[in-house]
Motif scaffolding. Structure first.
Motif, PDB file in Angstrom:
ATOM      1  N   LEU A 199       0.833  -1.190   0.000  1.00 48.03           N
ATOM      2  CA  LEU A 199       0.000   0.000   0.000  1.00 48.03           C
ATOM      3  C   LEU A 199       0.873   1.247   0.000  1.00 48.03           C
ATOM      4  CD1 LEU A 199      -2.670  -1.141   2.607  1.00 48.03           C
ATOM      5  CD2 LEU A 199      -3.168  -0.507   0.232  1.00 48.03           C
ATOM      6  N   ARG A 200       0.491   2.224  -0.826  1.00 49.26           N
ATOM      7  CA  ARG A 200       1.245   3.463  -0.894  1.00 49.26           C
ATOM      8  C   ARG A 200       0.297   4.635  -1.156  1.00 49.26           C
ATOM      9  NH1 ARG A 200       7.185   3.086  -3.738  1.00 49.26           N
ATOM     10  NH2 ARG A 200       8.052   1.481  -2.350  1.00 49.26           N
ATOM     11  N   SER A 201       0.772   5.845  -0.857  1.00 45.22           N
ATOM     12  CA  SER A 201       0.042   7.066  -1.162  1.00 45.22           C
ATOM     13  C   SER A 201       0.776   7.809  -2.270  1.00 45.22           C
ATOM     14  CB  SER A 201      -0.074   7.971   0.075  1.00 45.22           C
ATOM     15  OG  SER A 201      -0.961   7.419   1.017  1.00 45.22           O
ATOM     16  N   PHE A 202       0.019   8.245  -3.275  1.00 44.41           N
ATOM     17  CA  PHE A 202       0.606   8.964  -4.407  1.00 44.41           C
ATOM     18  C   PHE A 202      -0.020  10.359  -4.494  1.00 44.41           C
ATOM     19  CE2 PHE A 202       0.532   4.439  -5.420  1.00 44.41           C
ATOM     20  CZ  PHE A 202       1.867   4.192  -5.724  1.00 44.41           C
ATOM     21  N   ALA A 203       0.812  11.380  -4.423  1.00 46.79           N
ATOM     22  CA  ALA A 203       0.308  12.747  -4.572  1.00 46.79           C
ATOM     23  C   ALA A 203      -0.159  12.951  -6.008  1.00 46.79           C
ATOM     24  CB  ALA A 203       1.407  13.750  -4.223  1.00 46.79           C
ATOM     25  N   LEU A 204      -1.364  13.494  -6.168  1.00 44.15           N
ATOM     26  CA  LEU A 204      -1.893  13.673  -7.518  1.00 44.15           C
ATOM     27  C   LEU A 204      -1.057  14.644  -8.335  1.00 44.15           C
ATOM     28  CD1 LEU A 204      -4.317  12.047  -6.499  1.00 44.15           C
ATOM     29  CD2 LEU A 204      -5.802  13.639  -7.725  1.00 44.15           C
ATOM     30  N   ARG A 227      -3.644   0.256   9.325  1.00 41.48           N
ATOM     31  CA  ARG A 227      -2.354  -0.083   9.936  1.00 41.48           C
ATOM     32  C   ARG A 227      -1.189   0.526   9.166  1.00 41.48           C
ATOM     33  NH1 ARG A 227       0.980  -4.310   8.784  1.00 41.48           N
ATOM     34  NH2 ARG A 227      -0.635  -5.232   7.465  1.00 41.48           N
ATOM     35  N   VAL A 228      -1.261   0.477   7.831  1.00 39.46           N
ATOM     36  CA  VAL A 228      -0.127   0.928   7.016  1.00 39.46           C
ATOM     37  C   VAL A 228      -0.158   2.429   6.748  1.00 39.46           C
ATOM     38  CG1 VAL A 228       1.022   0.685   4.785  1.00 39.46           C
ATOM     39  CG2 VAL A 228       0.079  -1.329   5.932  1.00 39.46           C
ATOM     40  N   LEU A 229      -1.342   2.972   6.430  1.00 32.31           N
ATOM     41  CA  LEU A 229      -1.415   4.361   5.982  1.00 32.31           C
ATOM     42  C   LEU A 229      -1.868   5.337   7.061  1.00 32.31           C
ATOM     43  CD1 LEU A 229      -2.983   3.868   2.440  1.00 32.31           C
ATOM     44  CD2 LEU A 229      -0.571   4.034   3.054  1.00 32.31           C
ATOM     45  N   ASP A 230      -2.586   4.855   8.059  1.00 31.59           N
ATOM     46  CA  ASP A 230      -3.150   5.775   9.046  1.00 31.59           C
ATOM     47  C   ASP A 230      -2.458   5.730  10.401  1.00 31.59           C
ATOM     48  OD1 ASP A 230      -4.964   6.316   7.057  1.00 31.59           O
ATOM     49  OD2 ASP A 230      -6.547   5.057   7.903  1.00 31.59           O
ATOM     50  N   ILE A 235       0.833  12.298   6.233  1.00 35.43           N
ATOM     51  CA  ILE A 235       0.631  11.528   5.019  1.00 35.43           C
ATOM     52  C   ILE A 235       1.677  10.438   4.854  1.00 35.43           C
ATOM     53  CG2 ILE A 235       2.054  12.825   3.373  1.00 35.43           C
ATOM     54  CD1 ILE A 235      -1.638  11.662   2.916  1.00 35.43           C
ATOM     55  N   PHE A 236       2.714  10.450   5.672  1.00 37.96           N
ATOM     56  CA  PHE A 236       3.795   9.472   5.547  1.00 37.96           C
ATOM     57  C   PHE A 236       3.402   8.173   6.247  1.00 37.96           C
ATOM     58  CE2 PHE A 236       5.904  13.478   4.830  1.00 37.96           C
ATOM     59  CZ  PHE A 236       6.749  13.190   3.779  1.00 37.96           C
ATOM     60  N   SER A 237       3.479   7.087   5.509  1.00 39.64           N
ATOM     61  CA  SER A 237       3.029   5.804   6.035  1.00 39.64           C
ATOM     62  C   SER A 237       4.184   4.975   6.567  1.00 39.64           C
ATOM     63  CB  SER A 237       2.311   5.018   4.932  1.00 39.64           C
ATOM     64  OG  SER A 237       3.185   4.785   3.841  1.00 39.64           O
ATOM     65  N   GLY A 238       3.842   3.870   7.192  1.00 39.68           N
ATOM     66  CA  GLY A 238       4.845   2.959   7.726  1.00 39.68           C
ATOM     67  C   GLY A 238       4.232   2.035   8.747  1.00 39.68           C
ATOM     68  N   LYS A 239       4.762   0.842   8.853  1.00 45.91           N
ATOM     69  CA  LYS A 239       4.190  -0.146   9.759  1.00 45.91           C
ATOM     70  C   LYS A 239       4.762  -0.036  11.169  1.00 45.91           C
ATOM     71  CE  LYS A 239       3.527  -3.388   5.920  1.00 45.91           C
ATOM     72  NZ  LYS A 239       3.846  -4.721   5.355  1.00 45.91           N
ATOM     73  N   ARG A 274       2.500  24.566  30.917  1.00 45.08           N
ATOM     74  CA  ARG A 274       3.118  23.925  29.763  1.00 45.08           C
ATOM     75  C   ARG A 274       2.220  22.803  29.245  1.00 45.08           C
ATOM     76  NH1 ARG A 274       8.375  21.611  31.856  1.00 45.08           N
ATOM     77  NH2 ARG A 274       7.126  21.557  33.778  1.00 45.08           N
ATOM     78  N   TYR A 275       2.424  22.443  27.977  1.00 43.50           N
ATOM     79  CA  TYR A 275       1.571  21.429  27.353  1.00 43.50           C
ATOM     80  C   TYR A 275       2.421  20.263  26.886  1.00 43.50           C
ATOM     81  CZ  TYR A 275      -1.885  19.338  24.172  1.00 43.50           C
ATOM     82  OH  TYR A 275      -2.747  18.479  23.539  1.00 43.50           O
ATOM     83  N   ARG A 276       2.080  19.065  27.342  1.00 43.98           N
ATOM     84  CA  ARG A 276       2.780  17.843  26.977  1.00 43.98           C
ATOM     85  C   ARG A 276       1.947  17.107  25.931  1.00 43.98           C
ATOM     86  NH1 ARG A 276       6.325  15.000  30.255  1.00 43.98           N
ATOM     87  NH2 ARG A 276       6.853  17.075  31.039  1.00 43.98           N
ATOM     88  N   LEU A 277       2.520  16.843  24.775  1.00 42.38           N
ATOM     89  CA  LEU A 277       1.809  16.214  23.659  1.00 42.38           C
ATOM     90  C   LEU A 277       2.530  14.945  23.224  1.00 42.38           C
ATOM     91  CD1 LEU A 277      -0.413  16.331  21.432  1.00 42.38           C
ATOM     92  CD2 LEU A 277       1.229  17.644  20.049  1.00 42.38           C
ATOM     93  N   GLN A 278       1.772  13.860  23.073  1.00 42.71           N
ATOM     94  CA  GLN A 278       2.311  12.602  22.571  1.00 42.71           C
ATOM     95  C   GLN A 278       1.579  12.239  21.280  1.00 42.71           C
ATOM     96  OE1 GLN A 278       1.584  10.468  26.411  1.00 42.71           O
ATOM     97  NE2 GLN A 278       3.674   9.714  26.091  1.00 42.71           N
ATOM     98  N   VAL A 279       2.346  11.974  20.217  1.00 39.32           N
ATOM     99  CA  VAL A 279       1.751  11.612  18.928  1.00 39.32           C
ATOM    100  C   VAL A 279       2.516  10.430  18.333  1.00 39.32           C
ATOM    101  CG1 VAL A 279       0.850  13.906  18.382  1.00 39.32           C
ATOM    102  CG2 VAL A 279       3.188  13.316  17.729  1.00 39.32           C
ATOM    103  N   PRO A 280       1.801   9.523  17.638  1.00 38.86           N
ATOM    104  CA  PRO A 280       2.479   8.400  16.982  1.00 38.86           C
ATOM    105  C   PRO A 280       3.046   8.836  15.634  1.00 38.86           C
ATOM    106  CG  PRO A 280       0.123   8.212  16.673  1.00 38.86           C
ATOM    107  CD  PRO A 280       0.338   9.431  17.531  1.00 38.86           C
ATOM    108  N   PHE A 281       4.138   8.209  15.226  1.00 38.13           N
ATOM    109  CA  PHE A 281       4.704   8.484  13.903  1.00 38.13           C
ATOM    110  C   PHE A 281       5.478   7.260  13.447  1.00 38.13           C
ATOM    111  CE2 PHE A 281       8.232   9.383  16.651  1.00 38.13           C
ATOM    112  CZ  PHE A 281       9.385   9.107  15.917  1.00 38.13           C
ATOM    113  N   SER A 282       5.581   7.109  12.135  1.00 39.96           N
ATOM    114  CA  SER A 282       6.376   6.021  11.575  1.00 39.96           C
ATOM    115  C   SER A 282       7.513   6.566  10.721  1.00 39.96           C
ATOM    116  CB  SER A 282       5.495   5.096  10.727  1.00 39.96           C
ATOM    117  OG  SER A 282       4.795   5.827   9.752  1.00 39.96           O
ATOM    118  N   ASN A 283       7.283   7.730  10.134  1.00 41.56           N
ATOM    119  CA  ASN A 283       8.307   8.432   9.364  1.00 41.56           C
ATOM    120  C   ASN A 283       8.382   9.836   9.942  1.00 41.56           C
ATOM    121  OD1 ASN A 283       9.491  10.174   7.345  1.00 41.56           O
ATOM    122  ND2 ASN A 283       9.159   8.582   5.828  1.00 41.56           N
TER     123      ASN A 283
END
Length: 321
Positions: A199-204, A227-230, A235-239, A274-283
């Motif tokens: 699965l991949r994302s392609f910019a138009l 799982r792969v794209l979200d 917009i950067f995907s990864g498992k 102060r604000y503490r923020l946690q976010v998931p990322f793969s790339n």
């Protein structure tokens, strides 16, 4: 009762009864005689309604159809709020993809104009009064959008020439479209790439040509797409997903605490503001860009690899000043 509803009630009464006295209309519609007569005149002029006064019967009735367009009220009825919502949505669509739905939307707008009349709500004012400001949006070939959208909805494969910016080369791929995504002023095609078998994302805006196939698209499960794209950031995907922990100053927290960086983010306002923020990322590419927007009011707490990446970007920026 708004004007649109009154038209419906007038039509219903005339169809249910052979002759309808004036007072029956006034009681049903709860309007003055002058307003009722204006509604009748409007139905006659705009919809060619064959409504006549029958002096002998003492009421209004439908006459034989008049010459010209056949009398028919629109099949959809909207109150004023719904009309405004529809027109606002049309303005949004026009800005997202100019011209894409014009042929399909204009007939509806014609009916809305007939329902509303010239003076009640000037439709032309929507463009002037409701503004969508797009900044740094990337444009794509407008001829590509329709076949891509068709392939997504009809579940058909596409052959695309995709420009890979990182390598400055164009690659021909067969893809099975899964969905279209509008993200940060750009459209993306989420698809199964048969060349890479993933699965991949392609910019138009990076798609140079599109050929619509008759072959059925390969279906990816919602679970795999999520799982792969979200799962990652932006917009950067990864498992392989990691969690970034960021801390913003109390001043910056007034803005950032109201922002959604990721649907699964975790945020906490500390005792000192102060604000503490946690976010998931793969790339880390896009996350790093967003972090850099808040320098020096942000601190990267974890992971260490992300801290080093931000430090490296800052050093590169200083060296070029």
């Amino acid at each position: 009762m708004d004007r649109t509803e009154r038209f419906y009630h007038i039509d219903r009464l005339l169809n249910e009864r052979r002759v309808v006295p004036v007072q029956a209309f006034l009681d049903e519609l709860e309007v003055s005689l002058a307003t009722f007569k204006r509604d009748l005149e409007y139905l006659r002029e705009r919809f060619n309604a064959p409504i006549v006064w029958d002096r002998d019967a003492g009421g209004y009735r439908f006459d034989a159809p008049a010459s010209g367009p056949r009398y028919e009220l629109p099949g959809l009825w909207f109150n004023a709020s719904e009309v405004i919502a529809l027109l606002t949505m049309r303005q949004m669509l026009k800005n997202l993809e100019p011209g894409l739905l014009s042929a399909h939307v204009e007939p509806l707008l014609t009916r809305l104009r007939a329902i509303l009349g010239e003076g009640e709500l000037p439709i032309e004012d929507i463009d002037k009064r409701i503004r969508f400001h797009r900044q740094a949006g990337r444009t794509h070939d407008s001829q590509h959008f329709a076949p891509i959208a068709t392939a997504v909805l009809q579940r058909r494969r596409l052959t695309i020439d995709h420009y890979v910016r990182a390598r400055d080369e164009t690659v021909t791929r067969e893809v099975s479209p899964q969905r279209l995504t509008f993200y940060r002023e750009a459209w993306y095609l989420d698809a199964w790439c048969h060349l890479r078998n993933e699965l991949r994302s392609f910019a138009l805006d990076a798609i140079r040509s599109v050929t619509l196939s008759t072959e059925k698209a390969k279906e990816a499960s919602d679970k795999d797409i999520a799982r792969v794209l979200d799962g990652g950031y932006g917009i950067f995907s990864g498992k392989q997903v990691e969690w970034a922990e960021l801390e913003f100053t109390s001043e910056q927290a007034r803005w950032v605490s109201k922002e959604v960086w990721h649907p699964d983010q975790k945020g906490q306002v500390l005792d000192d503001g102060r604000y503490r923020l946690q976010v998931p990322f793969s790339n880390p590419t896009e996350l790093a860009m967003d972090i850099m927007r808040h320098v020096p009011a942000v601190k990267v707490i974890a992971p260490q690899s992300l801290r080093e990446r931000i430090r490296g970007l800052l050093e590169q920026g200083l060296s070029s000043v």
